[in-house]
Design a protein around this motif. Structure first.
Motif, PDB file in Angstrom:
ATOM      1  N   PRO A   1       1.007  -1.203   0.009  1.00 10.65           N
ATOM      2  CA  PRO A   1       0.151  -0.112  -0.063  1.00 10.65           C
ATOM      3  C   PRO A   1       0.806   1.676   0.022  1.00 10.65           C
ATOM      4  O   PRO A   1       1.887   1.357   0.663  1.00 10.65           O
ATOM      5  N   SER A   2       0.261   2.418  -0.715  1.00  8.01           N
ATOM      6  CA  SER A   2       1.045   3.531  -0.803  1.00  8.01           C
ATOM      7  C   SER A   2       1.602   4.226   0.633  1.00  8.01           C
ATOM      8  O   SER A   2       2.569   4.796   0.447  1.00  8.01           O
ATOM      9  N   GLY A   3       0.824   3.930   1.735  1.00  9.85           N
ATOM     10  CA  GLY A   3       1.119   4.575   2.976  1.00  9.85           C
ATOM     11  C   GLY A   3       1.933   3.698   3.747  1.00  9.85           C
ATOM     12  O   GLY A   3       2.345   4.012   4.829  1.00  9.85           O
ATOM     13  N   ARG A   4       2.121   2.651   3.282  1.00 10.35           N
ATOM     14  CA  ARG A   4       2.975   1.575   4.131  1.00 10.35           C
ATOM     15  C   ARG A   4       4.394   1.956   4.003  1.00 10.35           C
ATOM     16  O   ARG A   4       4.603   1.582   2.792  1.00 10.35           O
ATOM     17  N   GLN A   5       5.295   1.899   4.976  1.00  3.26           N
ATOM     18  CA  GLN A   5       6.779   2.372   5.044  1.00  3.26           C
ATOM     19  C   GLN A   5       7.632   1.168   5.023  1.00  3.26           C
ATOM     20  O   GLN A   5       8.603   0.857   4.523  1.00  3.26           O
ATOM     21  N   ALA A   6       7.040   0.059   5.955  1.00  2.16           N
ATOM     22  CA  ALA A   6       7.963  -0.922   6.467  1.00  2.16           C
ATOM     23  C   ALA A   6       7.201  -2.420   6.039  1.00  2.16           C
ATOM     24  O   ALA A   6       5.812  -2.509   6.079  1.00  2.16           O
ATOM     25  N   ALA A   7       8.050  -3.153   5.687  1.00  2.00           N
ATOM     26  CA  ALA A   7       7.601  -4.532   5.554  1.00  2.00           C
ATOM     27  C   ALA A   7       7.374  -5.533   6.875  1.00  2.00           C
ATOM     28  O   ALA A   7       8.071  -5.149   7.671  1.00  2.00           O
ATOM     29  N   SER A   8       6.421  -6.400   6.777  1.00  2.00           N
ATOM     30  CA  SER A   8       6.210  -7.150   8.098  1.00  2.00           C
ATOM     31  C   SER A   8       7.134  -8.290   8.110  1.00  2.00           C
ATOM     32  O   SER A   8       7.849  -8.577   7.153  1.00  2.00           O
ATOM     33  N   ALA A   9       6.911  -8.745   9.107  1.00  2.00           N
ATOM     34  CA  ALA A   9       8.036  -9.980   9.551  1.00  2.00           C
ATOM     35  C   ALA A   9       7.592 -11.120   8.549  1.00  2.00           C
ATOM     36  O   ALA A   9       8.735 -11.818   8.068  1.00  2.00           O
ATOM     37  N   ALA A  10       6.282 -11.368   7.987  1.00  2.33           N
ATOM     38  CA  ALA A  10       5.871 -12.345   7.155  1.00  2.33           C
ATOM     39  C   ALA A  10       6.592 -11.902   5.826  1.00  2.33           C
ATOM     40  O   ALA A  10       7.019 -12.792   5.279  1.00  2.33           O
ATOM     41  N   ASP A  11       6.661 -10.635   5.394  1.00  7.14           N
ATOM     42  CA  ASP A  11       7.278 -10.133   3.999  1.00  7.14           C
ATOM     43  C   ASP A  11       8.587 -10.661   3.963  1.00  7.14           C
ATOM     44  O   ASP A  11       9.187 -11.018   3.119  1.00  7.14           O
ATOM     45  N   TYR A  12       9.279 -10.472   5.451  1.00  6.64           N
ATOM     46  CA  TYR A  12      10.767 -10.710   5.482  1.00  6.64           C
ATOM     47  C   TYR A  12      11.164 -12.168   5.037  1.00  6.64           C
ATOM     48  O   TYR A  12      12.060 -12.574   4.351  1.00  6.64           O
ATOM     49  N   ALA A  13      10.374 -13.050   5.720  1.00  4.54           N
ATOM     50  CA  ALA A  13      10.349 -14.277   5.609  1.00  4.54           C
ATOM     51  C   ALA A  13      10.165 -14.973   4.197  1.00  4.54           C
ATOM     52  O   ALA A  13      10.813 -15.706   3.752  1.00  4.54           O
ATOM     53  N   TYR A  14       8.986 -14.179   3.413  1.00  2.05           N
ATOM     54  CA  TYR A  14       8.638 -14.640   2.041  1.00  2.05           C
ATOM     55  C   TYR A  14       9.671 -14.370   1.184  1.00  2.05           C
ATOM     56  O   TYR A  14      10.087 -14.958   0.040  1.00  2.05           O
ATOM     57  N   VAL A  15      10.945 -13.595   1.421  1.00  3.87           N
ATOM     58  CA  VAL A  15      11.916 -13.219   0.785  1.00  3.87           C
ATOM     59  C   VAL A  15      13.361 -13.417   1.275  1.00  3.87           C
ATOM     60  O   VAL A  15      14.587 -13.184   0.923  1.00  3.87           O
ATOM     61  N   ASP A  16      13.203 -14.067   2.583  1.00  2.00           N
ATOM     62  CA  ASP A  16      14.684 -14.247   3.010  1.00  2.00           C
ATOM     63  C   ASP A  16      15.284 -15.727   2.365  1.00  2.00           C
ATOM     64  O   ASP A  16      14.566 -16.647   2.177  1.00  2.00           O
ATOM     65  N   LEU A  17      16.479 -15.687   1.931  1.00  2.00           N
ATOM     66  CA  LEU A  17      17.154 -16.626   1.357  1.00  2.00           C
ATOM     67  C   LEU A  17      17.132 -18.036   2.164  1.00  2.00           C
ATOM     68  O   LEU A  17      16.772 -19.000   1.493  1.00  2.00           O
ATOM     69  N   GLU A  18      17.495 -17.986   3.141  1.00  2.00           N
ATOM     70  CA  GLU A  18      17.405 -19.210   4.061  1.00  2.00           C
ATOM     71  C   GLU A  18      15.931 -19.729   4.035  1.00  2.00           C
ATOM     72  O   GLU A  18      15.969 -20.946   4.005  1.00  2.00           O
ATOM     73  N   LYS A  19      15.030 -18.919   4.229  1.00  2.00           N
ATOM     74  CA  LYS A  19      13.555 -19.430   4.434  1.00  2.00           C
ATOM     75  C   LYS A  19      13.025 -20.088   3.181  1.00  2.00           C
ATOM     76  O   LYS A  19      12.456 -20.917   3.126  1.00  2.00           O
ATOM     77  N   VAL A  20      13.475 -19.413   2.341  1.00  2.00           N
ATOM     78  CA  VAL A  20      12.943 -19.788   0.926  1.00  2.00           C
ATOM     79  C   VAL A  20      13.669 -21.052   0.417  1.00  2.00           C
ATOM     80  O   VAL A  20      13.009 -22.045  -0.234  1.00  2.00           O
ATOM     81  N   GLN A  21      15.131 -21.263   0.699  1.00  2.00           N
ATOM     82  CA  GLN A  21      15.570 -22.564   0.515  1.00  2.00           C
ATOM     83  C   GLN A  21      14.946 -23.668   1.335  1.00  2.00           C
ATOM     84  O   GLN A  21      14.733 -24.631   0.502  1.00  2.00           O
ATOM     85  N   GLU A  22      14.779 -23.323   2.357  1.00  2.00           N
ATOM     86  CA  GLU A  22      14.161 -24.469   3.072  1.00  2.00           C
ATOM     87  C   GLU A  22      12.696 -24.654   2.778  1.00  2.00           C
ATOM     88  O   GLU A  22      12.292 -26.138   2.578  1.00  2.00           O
TER      89      GLU A  22
END
Length: 275
Positions: free
Chosen positions: A215-236
């Motif tokens: 969303p245009s007003g949202r400045q920071a990603a959530s913890a779920a967003d970080y996990a969604y693109v975290d290399l270690e999590k994605v590999q797992e």
């Protein structure tokens, strides 16, 4: 510095066949910048004269799939007068098949676009994909021709829609680590095929997706967003999905360097082997 070329495509129908042939050929000439100009549904001499005037203004070679002999002759005469090269992509194929079948070609414009059984099969397949996209209506998996599984953003949905255009009823079921896949997936007699991808490529796709959805007003990603693109999590996540497919003897296709068309061709080969 790239060469530049304007290529005119003249068709009596939608031009899809001609466009596919042209693009397949253009891909073999990476040092030439080819601009395609499409002239579709050309079925009268008035329309053809308009096309020839535009070719004169923006000169370039012509690929044609005209089947009407009169229009074809006028096209040849017009290109010859402008000293523009013309290739009729259907002529040699029609001549070849006439010799093989002993039957004269009807030269019916858009003859491949008829509402026959295969047409309605494609429509039915499209409806099926819409109803069974992203894990919907899993009770209907036994009606599928093929079921695709994989983690988020491995091109399951676009591949299903491409297959539907070939008349294949394709369902797709997302694999989410930590959640048990729907029970009908393990009892269906229909072929199940897994899709996988290189983790770094998957992260790139997911990041692009997140940026579009943010969303245009949202400045920071959530913890779920970080996990969604975290290399270690994605590999797992990808390893878990592969193990699940291996456990159930579901073949897996790596889509990293494959186009949707190439992935679909590989799927159809596997489906044929299963039948």
């Amino acid at each position: 510095m790239q060469n530049k070329l304007t290529l005119h495509l003249v068709s009596e129908a939608t031009g899809q066949t001609l466009d596919s042939v042209a693009r397949a050929c253009i891909a073999q000439f990476p040092n030439t910048d080819v601009r395609l100009r499409h002239w579709n549904l050309i079925r009268t001499q008035i329309q053809l004269r308009r096309v020839l005037r535009n070719i004169a203004l923006d000169r370039g070679p012509v690929m044609s799939s005209l089947t009407d002999p009169t229009l074809q002759a006028d096209m040849e005469a017009g290109c010859a007068s402008m000293q523009v090269r013309l290739l009729d992509v259907l002529d040699n194929a029609l001549r070849f098949l006439t010799e093989e079948t002993g039957e004269a070609a009807t030269r019916h414009p858009g003859g491949q676009y008829i509402m026959d059984e295969s047409y309605y099969q494609r429509i039915e397949a499209m409806h099926y994909v819409l109803a069974h996209d992203d894990g919907q209506e899993t009770k209907g998996l036994d009606n599928a021709d093929v079921i695709l599984v994989g983690v988020s953003r491995v091109s399951k949905t676009p591949t299903c829609f491409y297959l539907a255009n070939r008349g294949i009823k394709a369902a797709n079921v997302p694999l989410v680590m930590g959640l048990e896949p729907p029970a009908p997936l393990f009892t269906t007699k229909r072929p199940v095929i897994g899709l996988t991808i290189d983790p770094e490529r998957l992260i790139e796709i997911r990041r692009n997706r997140l940026s579009q959805m943010m969303p245009s007003g949202r400045q920071a990603a959530s913890a779920a967003d970080y996990a969604y693109v975290d290399l270690e999590k994605v590999q797992e996540e990808l390893h878990w999905a592969r193990r699940l497919c291996r456990r159930h003897n579901w073949p897996v296709i790596d889509v990293t360097r494959r186009s949707i068309e190439e992935t679909s061709a590989a799927i159809l080969d596997l489906v044929d082997m299963n039948n």
